[in-house]
Design a protein around this motif. Structure first.
Motif, PDB file in Angstrom:
ATOM      1  N   PRO A  97       0.816  -1.215   0.000  1.00 44.65           N
ATOM      2  CA  PRO A  97       0.000   0.000   0.000  1.00 44.65           C
ATOM      3  C   PRO A  97       0.855   1.274   0.000  1.00 44.65           C
ATOM      4  O   PRO A  97       0.480   2.284  -0.604  1.00 44.65           O
ATOM      5  CB  PRO A  97      -0.820  -0.116   1.284  1.00 44.65           C
ATOM      6  CG  PRO A  97      -0.840  -1.565   1.589  1.00 44.65           C
ATOM      7  CD  PRO A  97       0.489  -2.094   1.138  1.00 44.65           C
TER       8      PRO A  97
ATOM      9  N   ALA B 147      -5.123  -1.312   6.996  1.00 43.95           N
ATOM     10  CA  ALA B 147      -5.822  -2.107   5.985  1.00 43.95           C
ATOM     11  C   ALA B 147      -6.732  -3.160   6.584  1.00 43.95           C
ATOM     12  O   ALA B 147      -7.539  -3.760   5.875  1.00 43.95           O
ATOM     13  CB  ALA B 147      -4.803  -2.783   5.057  1.00 43.95           C
TER      14      ALA B 147
ATOM     15  N   SER C 182      -9.214   1.026   5.498  1.00 44.43           N
ATOM     16  CA  SER C 182      -9.613   0.366   4.263  1.00 44.43           C
ATOM     17  C   SER C 182     -11.088   0.024   4.251  1.00 44.43           C
ATOM     18  O   SER C 182     -11.720  -0.023   3.198  1.00 44.43           O
ATOM     19  CB  SER C 182      -8.801  -0.914   4.059  1.00 44.43           C
ATOM     20  OG  SER C 182      -7.470  -0.612   3.727  1.00 44.43           O
TER      21      SER C 182
ATOM     22  N   THR D   2      -7.843   0.125   0.394  1.00 44.45           N
ATOM     23  CA  THR D   2      -6.429  -0.237   0.419  1.00 44.45           C
ATOM     24  C   THR D   2      -5.782   0.170  -0.900  1.00 44.45           C
ATOM     25  O   THR D   2      -6.193  -0.325  -1.955  1.00 44.45           O
ATOM     26  CB  THR D   2      -6.239  -1.749   0.618  1.00 44.45           C
ATOM     27  OG1 THR D   2      -6.813  -2.134   1.869  1.00 44.45           O
ATOM     28  CG2 THR D   2      -4.760  -2.120   0.614  1.00 44.45           C
TER      29      THR D   2
END
Length: 367
Positions: free
Chosen positions: A21, A125, A146, A166
């Motif tokens: 990410p 995330a 996320s 994400t």
């Protein structure tokens, strides 16, 4: 690159779930004309993505591994040393903002940013906030998640939380453009088995036995790709050779996004990055959460895909060769169900997360 452009410092733990990410955000920020650098621990020096060695700064860090006074003292000392190194880094680089992606290597640079009065953002995330990010959440100027609802019950944090998804690296975005094609009832059936960046021994223990329990007619159709640790390779390969299974085995796949897109069904752990990538690409999966974690984050992550109808969640205590064989056999016999699952998984994915996170970072940095 414009060396006078504002610098955004990206802080991430040294695993793919944190680094990917960060890379995706870095690509988007550079597209906008900003400079980026990565601050992490020594593990990420081997990383060969967006961040070349001259774009990486290493600070001391240590993961909390136990509760003994000696372990706690060592961890505290290393994090304090890392924070001092982080402060020196802030004074030398003068970033416009620092963005953390989780893992204990993000703690020193994010604390240093706070002490140096530099704006900061943390991204998580998982469906449950990780321990490092939970510790940093009170100090960050903004929190990006996320998934929706992660911090709804915490009023102090909910007000500075934005759901962005994400961020997906370019290889995932490319793979997402490949539509899912359900298997022909008599044609090849492509099965991918992965266990996260370090692999998972349980896959070597359970999957070969499950394959052995399939009908011989499915053996002939099966094209298996499996991530296998080096120490398990000989015993796993021996079973597939005996069954004459078309199998490709490796400890790690550098082209995993393309492999996710190319397979009909994925059997995997349910780390945040894996679940997000399955959703972004839109592939049906059997997910086996890593047991024993304090936050049960992988169980919650798998639940997101299961509730959407894009995956099956099997607790490791229920993950037997018999159970897996039954699930694989059932899905292979119902191509239409696989197609429905792929569509459901895709509905849970976000492809614009990097842009949304970049918007938040730019806002917080005031640039």
């Amino acid at each position: 690159m414009n060396t006078t452009a504002p610098l955004i410092l990206l802080a991430a733990g040294g695993t793919g779930g944190h680094l990917f990410p960060a890379e995706a955000l870095g690509v988007e920020l550079m597209r906008r004309g900003l400079r980026v650098r990565l601050v992490t621990d020594s593990r990420a020096v081997r990383y060969s993505g967006l961040f070349s060695r001259d774009m990486i700064d290493v600070v001391a860090s240590e993961t909390v591994r136990g509760r003994s006074p000696i372990q706690f003292g060592r961890t505290s000392l290393m994090l304090a040393l890392g924070t001092v190194m982080g402060l020196r880094l802030m004074r030398r680089l003068r970033p416009a903002a620092v963005v953390g992606f989780g893992g204990y290597p993000t703690v020193p640079p994010l604390l240093a940013a706070r002490l140096a009065h530099i704006p900061s953002v943390i991204h998580d995330a998982n469906a449950v906030l990780g321990r490092a990010n939970r510790f940093l959440s009170r100090h960050a100027d903004a929190i990006a998640t996320s998934l929706p609802g992660v911090l709804d019950r915490d009023r102090a944090l909910a007000g500075k939380t934005t759901t962005v998804g994400t961020p997906m690296r370019p290889a995932i975005l490319a793979a997402a453009s490949t539509p899912y094609a359900p298997p022909d009832p008599t044609g090849p059936f492509r099965l991918l088995v992965v266990g996260g960046s370090q692999g998972a021994r349980v896959m070597s223990d359970i999957v070969p036995g499950a394959i052995e329990r399939l009908e011989p007619s499915l053996w002939k159709r099966l094209i298996l790709t499996q991530q296998v640790r080096e120490e398990d390779m000989t015993r796993v390969r021996a079973i597939y050779d005996r069954l004459k299974i078309h199998a490709e085995l490796a400890p790690f796949f550098t082209d995993l996004p393309a492999r996710l897109a190319a397979n009909h069904l994925v059997v995997s752990r349910s780390g945040a990055g894996t679940v997000a990538e399955l959703a972004a690409i839109g592939r049906p999966a059997i997910l086996v959460p890593l047991p024993g974690s304090i936050d049960q984050d992988q169980f919650a992550n798998a639940g997101v895909l299961a509730e959407a109808g894009g995956g099956l969640r099997i607790a490791q205590t229920d993950f037997t060769s018999d159970r897996l064989a039954a699930e694989i056999s059932g899905l292979a016999a119902e191509p239409g169900r696989l197609g429905t699952m792929a569509k459901a998984a895709r509905s849970a994915g976000r492809l614009d997360a990097a842009e949304r996170l970049a918007d938040l970072v730019v806002k917080v940095a005031g640039i």
